[in-house]
Write an enzyme that holds these catalytic residues in place. Structure first.
Site, mmCIF file in Angstrom:
data_model
loop_
_atom_site.group_PDB
_atom_site.id
_atom_site.type_symbol
_atom_site.label_atom_id
_atom_site.label_comp_id
_atom_site.label_asym_id
_atom_site.label_seq_id
_atom_site.Cartn_x
_atom_site.Cartn_y
_atom_site.Cartn_z
ATOM 1 N N GLU A 1 -4.565 3.874 6.191
ATOM 2 C CA GLU A 1 -4.181 3.671 4.506
ATOM 3 C C GLU A 1 -5.039 4.770 3.720
ATOM 4 O OE1 GLU A 1 -5.795 -0.128 2.424
ATOM 5 O OE2 GLU A 1 -6.517 1.562 1.132
ATOM 6 N N SER B 1 -10.565 -0.348 3.459
ATOM 7 C CA SER B 1 -9.833 -0.328 4.577
ATOM 8 C C SER B 1 -9.230 0.976 5.062
ATOM 9 C CB SER B 1 -8.704 -1.274 4.413
ATOM 10 O OG SER B 1 -8.859 -2.526 3.912
ATOM 11 N N ARG C 1 0.896 -1.292 -0.106
ATOM 12 C CA ARG C 1 -0.047 -0.053 -0.011
ATOM 13 C C ARG C 1 0.881 1.231 0.146
ATOM 14 N NH1 ARG C 1 -3.077 -3.647 -0.465
ATOM 15 N NH2 ARG C 1 -5.219 -3.897 0.191
HETATM 16 P P1 FAD Z 1 -8.774 8.910 -4.920
HETATM 17 O O1 FAD Z 1 -9.501 8.679 -3.963
HETATM 18 O O2 FAD Z 1 -9.219 9.982 -5.905
HETATM 19 O O3 FAD Z 1 -7.232 9.507 -4.868
HETATM 20 C C1 FAD Z 1 -6.348 8.879 -3.679
HETATM 21 C C2 FAD Z 1 -4.919 9.495 -3.644
HETATM 22 O O4 FAD Z 1 -4.347 9.312 -4.966
HETATM 23 C C3 FAD Z 1 -5.196 11.020 -3.409
HETATM 24 O O5 FAD Z 1 -4.168 11.383 -2.645
HETATM 25 C C4 FAD Z 1 -5.433 11.633 -4.748
HETATM 26 O O6 FAD Z 1 -4.534 13.025 -4.824
HETATM 27 C C5 FAD Z 1 -4.275 10.789 -5.502
HETATM 28 N N1 FAD Z 1 -4.494 10.560 -7.031
HETATM 29 C C6 FAD Z 1 -5.554 10.175 -7.408
HETATM 30 N N2 FAD Z 1 -5.493 10.272 -8.890
HETATM 31 C C7 FAD Z 1 -4.080 10.561 -9.011
HETATM 32 C C8 FAD Z 1 -3.599 10.698 -10.288
HETATM 33 N N3 FAD Z 1 -3.953 10.403 -11.400
HETATM 34 N N4 FAD Z 1 -1.944 11.134 -10.237
HETATM 35 C C9 FAD Z 1 -1.405 11.196 -9.002
HETATM 36 N N5 FAD Z 1 -2.103 11.325 -7.767
HETATM 37 C C10 FAD Z 1 -3.283 10.994 -7.747
HETATM 38 N N6 FAD Z 1 -7.484 -0.459 -2.275
HETATM 39 C C11 FAD Z 1 -7.044 -1.571 -2.406
HETATM 40 O O7 FAD Z 1 -5.531 -1.239 -2.676
HETATM 41 N N7 FAD Z 1 -7.349 -2.696 -2.408
HETATM 42 C C12 FAD Z 1 -8.503 -3.003 -2.097
HETATM 43 O O8 FAD Z 1 -8.940 -4.152 -2.020
HETATM 44 C C13 FAD Z 1 -9.464 -2.121 -1.755
HETATM 45 N N8 FAD Z 1 -10.713 -1.976 -1.889
HETATM 46 C C14 FAD Z 1 -11.617 -1.152 -1.448
HETATM 47 C C15 FAD Z 1 -13.037 -1.222 -1.331
HETATM 48 C C16 FAD Z 1 -13.776 -0.063 -1.168
HETATM 49 C C17 FAD Z 1 -15.375 -0.422 -0.953
HETATM 50 C C18 FAD Z 1 -13.096 1.299 -1.163
HETATM 51 C C19 FAD Z 1 -14.121 2.401 -1.125
HETATM 52 C C20 FAD Z 1 -12.045 1.239 -1.431
HETATM 53 C C21 FAD Z 1 -11.117 0.300 -1.675
HETATM 54 N N9 FAD Z 1 -9.652 0.516 -1.875
HETATM 55 C C22 FAD Z 1 -8.763 -0.499 -2.073
HETATM 56 C C23 FAD Z 1 -9.079 1.769 -1.895
HETATM 57 C C24 FAD Z 1 -9.133 2.470 -3.255
HETATM 58 O O9 FAD Z 1 -10.172 1.586 -4.027
HETATM 59 C C25 FAD Z 1 -7.877 2.596 -3.943
HETATM 60 O O10 FAD Z 1 -6.922 3.330 -3.274
HETATM 61 C C26 FAD Z 1 -7.946 3.244 -5.360
HETATM 62 O O11 FAD Z 1 -6.933 3.177 -6.108
HETATM 63 C C27 FAD Z 1 -8.558 4.865 -5.171
HETATM 64 O O12 FAD Z 1 -8.687 5.337 -6.572
HETATM 65 P P2 FAD Z 1 -9.461 6.572 -6.582
HETATM 66 O O13 FAD Z 1 -9.295 7.154 -8.241
HETATM 67 O O14 FAD Z 1 -10.777 6.583 -6.104
HETATM 68 O O15 FAD Z 1 -8.264 7.529 -5.860
HETATM 69 N N1 EPU Z 2 -10.721 -10.273 10.560
HETATM 70 C C1 EPU Z 2 -11.158 -10.000 11.760
HETATM 71 N N2 EPU Z 2 -12.314 -9.049 11.934
HETATM 72 C C2 EPU Z 2 -12.872 -8.516 10.662
HETATM 73 C C3 EPU Z 2 -12.463 -8.688 9.417
HETATM 74 C C4 EPU Z 2 -11.150 -9.650 9.322
HETATM 75 O O1 EPU Z 2 -10.663 -10.259 12.760
HETATM 76 O O2 EPU Z 2 -13.844 -7.807 11.030
HETATM 77 C C5 EPU Z 2 -9.454 -10.797 10.119
HETATM 78 C C6 EPU Z 2 -9.686 -12.516 10.157
HETATM 79 O O3 EPU Z 2 -8.891 -13.070 10.679
HETATM 80 C C7 EPU Z 2 -9.566 -12.508 8.468
HETATM 81 C C8 EPU Z 2 -8.420 -11.354 8.048
HETATM 82 O O4 EPU Z 2 -8.732 -10.514 9.199
HETATM 83 O O5 EPU Z 2 -9.240 -13.689 8.073
HETATM 84 C C9 EPU Z 2 -8.204 -11.128 6.879
HETATM 85 O O6 EPU Z 2 -9.445 -10.303 6.496
HETATM 86 P P1 EPU Z 2 -9.822 -10.154 4.800
HETATM 87 O O7 EPU Z 2 -9.470 -11.165 3.973
HETATM 88 O O8 EPU Z 2 -11.111 -9.548 4.987
HETATM 89 O O9 EPU Z 2 -8.701 -8.960 4.624
HETATM 90 P P2 EPU Z 2 -8.101 -7.452 5.257
HETATM 91 O O10 EPU Z 2 -6.792 -7.990 5.766
HETATM 92 O O11 EPU Z 2 -9.078 -7.273 6.190
HETATM 93 C C10 EPU Z 2 -7.062 -6.761 3.195
HETATM 94 C C11 EPU Z 2 -7.084 -5.446 2.558
HETATM 95 C C12 EPU Z 2 -8.220 -5.185 1.617
HETATM 96 C C13 EPU Z 2 -8.248 -6.474 0.622
HETATM 97 C C14 EPU Z 2 -8.457 -7.742 1.068
HETATM 98 C C15 EPU Z 2 -8.379 -8.873 0.416
HETATM 99 C C16 EPU Z 2 -5.468 -4.049 3.694
HETATM 100 C C17 EPU Z 2 -5.368 -2.700 4.657
HETATM 101 N N3 EPU Z 2 -6.716 -4.411 3.369
HETATM 102 O O12 EPU Z 2 -8.101 -6.579 4.017
HETATM 103 O O13 EPU Z 2 -7.928 -4.088 0.922
HETATM 104 O O14 EPU Z 2 -9.425 -6.170 -0.357
HETATM 105 O O15 EPU Z 2 -7.310 -7.893 2.072
HETATM 106 O O16 EPU Z 2 -6.981 -8.760 -0.275
HETATM 107 O O17 EPU Z 2 -4.461 -4.539 3.381
HETATM 108 C C18 EPU Z 2 -8.381 -1.622 0.963
HETATM 109 O O18 EPU Z 2 -7.160 -1.712 0.993
HETATM 110 O O19 EPU Z 2 -9.098 -0.716 0.997
HETATM 111 C C19 EPU Z 2 -9.024 -2.859 0.998
HETATM 112 C C20 EPU Z 2 -10.348 -3.207 1.181
#
Ligand code: FAD
Ligand code: EPU
Length: 343
Positions: free
Chosen positions: A339, A238, A164
């Site tokens: 994050e 997250s 991240r």
């Molecule tokens: P924004 O929120 O618009 O911007 C994020 C940051 O990047 C800001 O600081 C912004 O200034 C900068 N930025 C945006 N665009 C540019 C650009 N073109 N050039 C330079 N800087 C820029 N992330 C994960 O890694 N894994 C996940 O599984 C995951 N699951 C998610 C689930 C949900 C429900 C949500 C809401 C978010 C999740 N995220 C996850 C976080 C998010 O989806 C990612 O960080 C995504 O890349 C953000 O994209 P955005 O266009 O919305 O960025």
């Molecule tokens: N768990 C708990 N309580 C909860 C949820 C999860 O104890 O409420 C524990 C369980 O042990 C579970 C473990 O956490 O096995 C992992 O949970 P999960 O697979 O849901 O993943 P996560 O670690 O919570 C991360 C990323 C997610 C990504 C998923 C799948 C980060 C910060 N988050 O979540 O990314 O989608 O793995 O790979 O690394 C994001 O970055 O916004 C995001 C959603």
């Protein structure tokens, strides 16, 4: 291209926080971007580039200019029988790029299905999920210096990707606008089912993997069941990163907390921050999971996800995050890091 004043960003961030940008502009192409670089209103103000707003928390109004990125386009640069080099402009929706790849049965980003946001924000935190990270397939990033307008190509190594993390989130934060990325995908890839939950899902549902779309469909199904939809309840995924410790620290923690889960990744042990948060709460014997204060809270199914139930303010979510960080520190001696980008 029209620069607007006092623009409400409520619908442009997935937390749904009402916040005002002093100036606001939408760009749809590199030509417009180059024009923008010459605009006095742009030059004279602090700049914030925004994609889908799915990883930001606005804690106050933005006194400068917000630039909304809508630069679209996907192009195949070269291919052979094994690999394909694809360039995507940064305003493309990330999942649309995943769909493009899996519809052609290209391999490499299928585990990253349904991550919200734009392609341009993906390198910012090296998006990752279900056993894959962007850095595994990215070859280069094209970006503009937001102050000089000069274009620069970053090799993958220059991006300094981590969990991240990247150079764009650290020393080059707000200094470069990412305009495009290039990915090397495979035509002969193999399914990556290393992530426990994904493997279990495939086994339980007897899903046979014939193509990359089968993986992206499975990942999408898991994601829909686990994560709250921001269109229903405001969130940014997250809120905190997971914690990584070495084996000595893990052994010390597990002596004190035998039930503490951990996952081996890249030679370190990942402790799920969701579990740590679940074990702590606003008072003795309570848990943060499902906790609500006013209009903000912690999601009842995923303790890593902070939510806006309605009219919450960014500062309320930040205050809650600080309380959570302090309680985890007090109980486990571990430091949670956000994050989400706080603005
Ligand atoms: P924004 O929120 O618009 O911007 C994020 C940051 O990047 C800001 O600081 C912004 O200034 C900068 N930025 C945006 N665009 C540019 C650009 N073109 N050039 C330079 N800087 C820029 N992330 C994960 O890694 N894994 C996940 O599984 C995951 N699951 C998610 C689930 C949900 C429900 C949500 C809401 C978010 C999740 N995220 C996850 C976080 C998010 O989806 C990612 O960080 C995504 O890349 C953000 O994209 P955005 O266009 O919305 O960025
Ligand atoms: N768990 C708990 N309580 C909860 C949820 C999860 O104890 O409420 C524990 C369980 O042990 C579970 C473990 O956490 O096995 C992992 O949970 P999960 O697979 O849901 O993943 P996560 O670690 O919570 C991360 C990323 C997610 C990504 C998923 C799948 C980060 C910060 N988050 O979540 O990314 O989608 O793995 O790979 O690394 C994001 O970055 O916004 C995001 C959603």
């Amino acid at each position: 291209m029209k620069i607007l004043k006092n623009y409400d960003l409520k619908n442009l961030n997935t937390f749904g926080i009402p916040t005002k940008a002093k100036f606001f502009v939408e760009i749809t192409g590199e030509g417009e971007l180059n024009e923008l670089f010459k605009e006095p209103l742009y030059i004279g103000h602090e700049k914030l580039f925004l994609g889908e707003g799915s990883n930001v928390l606005f804690t106050k109004d933005w006194g400068g200019i917000v630039v909304l990125n809508k630069i679209k386009g996907i192009e195949i640069l070269e291919e052979d029988s094994e690999n394909i080099l694809i360039k995507s402009m940064s305003g493309v929706i990330w999942h649309d790029l995943v769909s493009f790849a899996v519809d052609h049965d290209y391999w490499g980003i299928e585990n990253l299905a349904l991550i919200p946001g734009t392609v341009g924000a993906a390198p910012m935190q090296n998006i990752g999920a279900y056993g894959a990270e962007l850095k595994n397939v990215l070859t280069l990033v094209e970006a503009y210096n937001v102050n000089t307008g000069e274009k620069r190509i970053f090799s993958k190594e220059e991006c300094i990707f981590g969990y991240r993390d990247s150079i764009f989130k650290n020393s080059l934060r707000n200094k470069y606008f990412i305009s495009a990325i290039t990915l090397r995908l495979s035509k002969t890839g193999k399914p990556n089912t290393s992530y426990k939950i994904l493997k279990e899902h495939l086994e339980k549902n007897k899903i046979e993997i014939k193509n990359s779309k089968n993986i992206s469909d499975a990942v999408s199904e898991i994601r829909r069941s686990k994560l709250p939809d921001p269109r229903v309840i405001g969130n940014a995924g997250s809120f905190f990163k997971n914690v990584f410790v070495d084996k000595d620290k893990l052994a010390e923690l597990r002596r004190l907390y035998p039930a503490m889960p951990f996952f081996e990744e890249d030679g370190l042990s990942k402790i799920p921050s969701a579990w740590l948060i679940e074990q702590c709460g606003p008072a003795n014997g309570t848990s943060w999971k499902g906790y609500r204060v006013g209009n903000v809270g912690v999601h009842h199914k995923q303790a890593l996800v902070l939510v806006n139930h309605g009219d919450g303010r960014g500062q309320d979510i930040k205050d809650l995050a600080l309380q959570i960080i302090a309680s985890v520190k007090e109980k486990f001696g571990l430091e949670l890091a956000p994050e989400v980008n706080l603005i």
